[in-house]
Design a protein around this motif. Structure first.
Motif, PDB file in Angstrom:
ATOM      1  N   CYS A 282     -10.073   6.091  -1.990  1.00 32.62           N
ATOM      2  CA  CYS A 282      -9.879   7.536  -2.051  1.00 32.62           C
ATOM      3  C   CYS A 282     -11.117   8.313  -2.484  1.00 32.62           C
ATOM      4  CB  CYS A 282      -8.725   7.859  -3.011  1.00 32.62           C
ATOM      5  SG  CYS A 282      -7.132   7.231  -2.425  1.00 32.62           S
TER       6      CYS A 282
ATOM      7  N   SER B 128       0.812  -1.214   0.000  1.00 31.55           N
ATOM      8  CA  SER B 128       0.000   0.000   0.000  1.00 31.55           C
ATOM      9  C   SER B 128       0.846   1.264   0.000  1.00 31.55           C
ATOM     10  CB  SER B 128      -0.923   0.022   1.225  1.00 31.55           C
ATOM     11  OG  SER B 128      -1.843  -1.053   1.175  1.00 31.55           O
TER      12      SER B 128
ATOM     13  N   CYS C 164      -5.821   8.799   2.179  1.00 26.13           N
ATOM     14  CA  CYS C 164      -6.483   7.559   1.732  1.00 26.13           C
ATOM     15  C   CYS C 164      -5.410   6.579   1.305  1.00 26.13           C
ATOM     16  CB  CYS C 164      -7.467   7.851   0.598  1.00 26.13           C
ATOM     17  SG  CYS C 164      -6.694   8.499  -0.895  1.00 26.13           S
TER      18      CYS C 164
ATOM     19  N   ASP D 251      -8.397   1.283  -4.296  1.00 19.96           N
ATOM     20  CA  ASP D 251      -8.211   2.395  -3.379  1.00 19.96           C
ATOM     21  C   ASP D 251      -9.514   2.716  -2.666  1.00 19.96           C
ATOM     22  OD1 ASP D 251      -9.559   5.008  -4.662  1.00 19.96           O
ATOM     23  OD2 ASP D 251      -8.711   3.777  -6.281  1.00 19.96           O
TER      24      ASP D 251
ATOM     25  N   ILE E 208      -3.985   3.504  -1.264  1.00 20.85           N
ATOM     26  CA  ILE E 208      -4.000   2.841  -2.567  1.00 20.85           C
ATOM     27  C   ILE E 208      -3.227   1.539  -2.412  1.00 20.85           C
ATOM     28  CG2 ILE E 208      -3.464   3.040  -5.022  1.00 20.85           C
ATOM     29  CD1 ILE E 208      -3.303   6.097  -4.547  1.00 20.85           C
TER      30      ILE E 208
END
Length: 445
Positions: A78, A50, A88, A76, A90
């Motif tokens: 986000c 991540s 956030c 993700d 990913i």
């Protein structure tokens, strides 16, 4: 701030886009900026890793797209925009699209500007071997069973390998307790016997199927034997087994484990004139054959490698006695230990002067078949600190971590390299952060 930027460039440190000529703190950062997935077989999935996208400003920004290169994927949480001072995650993964090294870049497009994450993955190393690879049972009377001989299968890699051992067929039998999976650094043994029912010369193979590819083969055990109706009365005869020894991988700078063969006098007269050819360094040889070998007796020849420097050695060796010549093969690969770490770059973004950043973690993995020495704690540049849970010796296939923090005491960019030496590669992680005053209004000239 400009002096810090110039120093970072002089050190060869890869700076994120926000640091190029920056006069104010970055609005958006992503960290880590580089992910190393290690070796993943073609058609398989790696372990997800991540990166965190953070908005350091007082205004939201839009997230337009996340473009991932071929061979990788991303998910993700986000959404379409990122609120002020929020972050956030990913999640990236590696799915090799071809059996080769992947070194590519994912692009995160935002209204605050593009951000990039380098994604790296390797083709899997082939690190299993079989030794001995050729077993000779010599002459066995019809209806009798030979003494057992054993071959060893070794996983010298850093991941589990699947394993299936085929039956040799013919007058040969096999037994083992290897199981369907062989762990990194582990080995299992297969025992063979020869029980001829007909006279003649026999050669069969016990194949080994695995998701590994092997180092340079063979990937089967060759079994040879002769069925005889009556005992031989030849005056001069010798029997040598095994005739193919594979040392696989072993660390350079260290002597390999030893392996042996047995020479037996199967004639009616003593054997004399024992000689070996093509056994110079890095091969080490010892034996107890002496001046002669009595009928029915035997002697042992032991081989090893010095491992003085990385090399590939394949030797065809001649054993000469008064009964004639016999050929054997000895091979091995001396390699440096293998260590991998991910991420290779960390971006701490802006952190208020006098405070401590959130920690970031680097995973270190021993990808070889032998322990790696990690005898020093990780060093970190000014304004950064590092701790580790790595032991002095990292076992084969095992991982440990570095944890790093950024504690700015000055305004502007801070950067450098954190890491430590090992008896494999030196671990080196590029790190950068931005010291932000409590009331930030930019830097003047």
């Amino acid at each position: 701030m400009r002096l810090a930027f110039i120093a970072a460039v002089a050190l060869g440190i890869s700076l994120p886009d926000w640091a190029a000529g920056v006069e104010t703190a970055p609005v958006a950062t992503v960290t880590p900026t580089s992910l190393q997935f290690g070796a993943v077989s073609f058609g398989q999935d790696g372990t997800p890793q991540s990166a965190r996208l953070t908005n350091h400003s007082d205004d939201p920004f839009g997230i337009e797209d996340i473009v991932v290169p071929d061979g990788f994927s991303a998910t993700d949480d986000c959404g379409a925009s990122l609120a002020p001072l929020e972050s956030c995650v990913i999640s990236f993964n590696f799915h090799p699209s071809e059996a080769t090294e992947h070194n590519r870049t994912a692009t995160i497009s935002t209204t605050a500007g593009p951000l990039y994450v380098r994604l790296r993955g390797d083709d899997p190393r082939s690190e299993f071997w079989i030794t001995p690879a050729v077993l000779d049972f010599d002459r066995i009377l019809l209806g009798a069973t030979s003494s057992p001989q054993t071959a060893r299968i070794v996983n010298g890699g850093w991941t589990d390998m699947s394993l299936s051992i085929g039956a040799p067929g013919g007058p040969f039998q096999a037994s083992h307790a290897c199981g369907a999976v062989l762990s990194p650094g582990a080995a299992c043994e297969v025992t063979f016997t020869f029980s001829p029912e007909q006279a003649g010369t026999f050669e069969h193979y016990a194949g080994v199927s695995t998701n590994a590819l092997g180092i340079f083969g063979p990937f089967a055990v060759t079994l040879r034997g002769v069925g005889e109706a009556s005992p031989s009365t030849a005056p001069l005869r010798q029997w040598i087994t095994p005739t193919f020894l594979d040392f696989g991988l072993f660390p350079s700078g260290q002597a390999s484990p030893v392996q042996s063969l047995r020479l037996t006098n199967t004639g009616t007269q003593p054997l004399s004139g024992f000689q070996l050819s093509n056994v110079d360094l890095p091969l080490l040889v010892s034996h107890d054959c002496g001046g002669s070998v009595a009928p029915g007796a035997g002697c042992t020849v032991t081989f090893g490698f010095t491992g003085a420097s990385p090399s590939i050695v394949i030797r065809d060796i001649t054993i000469q006695t008064s009964a004639g010549q016999s050929q054997i093969t000895v091979q091995g690969i001396s390699l440096r230990p293998q260590v991998r770490w991910t991420p290779m770059e960390l971006d701490f973004g802006p952190v208020e002067i006098g405070s401590i950043s959130a920690p970031q973690v680097v995973s270190i993995t021993n990808r070889g078949g032998n322990p790696i020495r990690h005898s020093h704690p990780p060093a970190a540049p000014d304004q950064f600190s590092a701790e580790t849970d790595c032991p002095e010796y990292i076992p084969a296939g095992s991982s440990c971590t570095y944890t790093l923090w950024f504690t700015p005491i000055r305004a502007g960019i801070a950067s450098g390299v954190a890491g430590a030496p090992t008896d494999a590669d030196s671990i080196s992680v590029s790190i950068i952060g931005f010291g932000e005053p409590l009331f930030w209004d930019g830097f003047g000239d």
